[in-house]
Design a protein around this motif. Sequence first.
Motif, PDB file in Angstrom:
ATOM      1  N   ARG A 122       0.809  -1.227   0.000  1.00 35.57           N
ATOM      2  CA  ARG A 122       0.000   0.000   0.000  1.00 35.57           C
ATOM      3  C   ARG A 122       0.842   1.277   0.000  1.00 35.57           C
ATOM      4  N   ASN A 123       2.067   1.225   0.544  1.00 34.15           N
ATOM      5  CA  ASN A 123       2.929   2.406   0.521  1.00 34.15           C
ATOM      6  C   ASN A 123       3.264   2.833  -0.902  1.00 34.15           C
ATOM      7  N   GLN A 124       3.119   1.889  -1.845  1.00 32.14           N
ATOM      8  CA  GLN A 124       3.460   2.175  -3.244  1.00 32.14           C
ATOM      9  C   GLN A 124       2.248   2.214  -4.169  1.00 32.14           C
ATOM     10  N   ILE A 125       1.066   1.863  -3.664  1.00 30.65           N
ATOM     11  CA  ILE A 125      -0.113   1.760  -4.528  1.00 30.65           C
ATOM     12  C   ILE A 125      -1.163   2.794  -4.131  1.00 30.65           C
ATOM     13  N   PRO A 126      -1.149   3.963  -4.777  1.00 31.75           N
ATOM     14  CA  PRO A 126      -2.142   4.984  -4.455  1.00 31.75           C
ATOM     15  C   PRO A 126      -3.523   4.680  -5.037  1.00 31.75           C
ATOM     16  N   GLU A 190      -5.374   9.861   2.283  1.00 30.60           N
ATOM     17  CA  GLU A 190      -4.263  10.809   2.425  1.00 30.60           C
ATOM     18  C   GLU A 190      -3.397  10.429   3.620  1.00 30.60           C
ATOM     19  N   ASN A 191      -4.057  10.072   4.723  1.00 27.59           N
ATOM     20  CA  ASN A 191      -3.329   9.573   5.880  1.00 27.59           C
ATOM     21  C   ASN A 191      -3.693   8.108   6.053  1.00 27.59           C
ATOM     22  N   TYR A 192      -2.835   7.232   5.575  1.00 24.57           N
ATOM     23  CA  TYR A 192      -3.133   5.801   5.614  1.00 24.57           C
ATOM     24  C   TYR A 192      -2.234   5.045   6.602  1.00 24.57           C
TER      25      TYR A 192
END
Length: 259
Positions: A122-126, A190-192
Amino acid sequence: MEKVKAKKHLGQHFLKDESIAKAIADTLNLEGYNDILEIGPGMGVLTKYLLEKPVNTYVIEIDTESVTYLDENFPKLKDKIISKDFLRYNINEIFEGKQFAIIGNFPYNISTQIVFRALEYRNQIPEFSGMFQKEVAERICSKKGSKVYGILSVLAQAFYHAEYLFTVDETVFIPPPKVKSGVLRLRRKENYTLPCNEKMLYTVVKMAFQQRRKTMRNSLKALNLSDNLREDTIFDLRPEQLSVEQFIELTLKIEANAV
């Protein structure tokens, strides 16, 4: 090369409706990344519309016959066809930590596993969009109080905004599946970053929904919670009555109060 034959053991159902393929391709807003990864492209009905986008399109396909077909028919995919299993492949061999979107007409038999695997990145998949069995797409996007709200709903929505976009009829596939399909879009919050321990959240959610008819007090007995915490009114609820935010709040309380 002749057209690829759909393989039952791979859960293949090839989309034949061009307008639906284009509509799925257009679900991506292309913001915050320059690369797209399509999972399970088959014969490229969706791929062709992705290749028109002003981004780099990569495809990952486990079926060697489909890989050969794509290689012969889509010269724009040169060096961008990954002949691997998405569930077992380290995608950073290609993306090296960069942001990328995921899209696809996902094989029904592994679609939930694809979502869980994507959550790991998820850090790379917006952005993540594509087609699932209709009931799975509805489950991912469902809110508290729904009969289909469950583990997948909570964990996906902890990090992403989920939208059910449209339903697809069985007749637009070769071979036609026995169920309708649904297209969804996940857009990363935005804040995940979770304020609670992620592993503990997963544990709480899974334990709760494995006994979804019981109250949280009963389903979480094995966590050895303090008597004081067990008196909290949130434990009077059943899991489908808790929002994603309440599950996170509960996890924080459990971290602070477990015996």
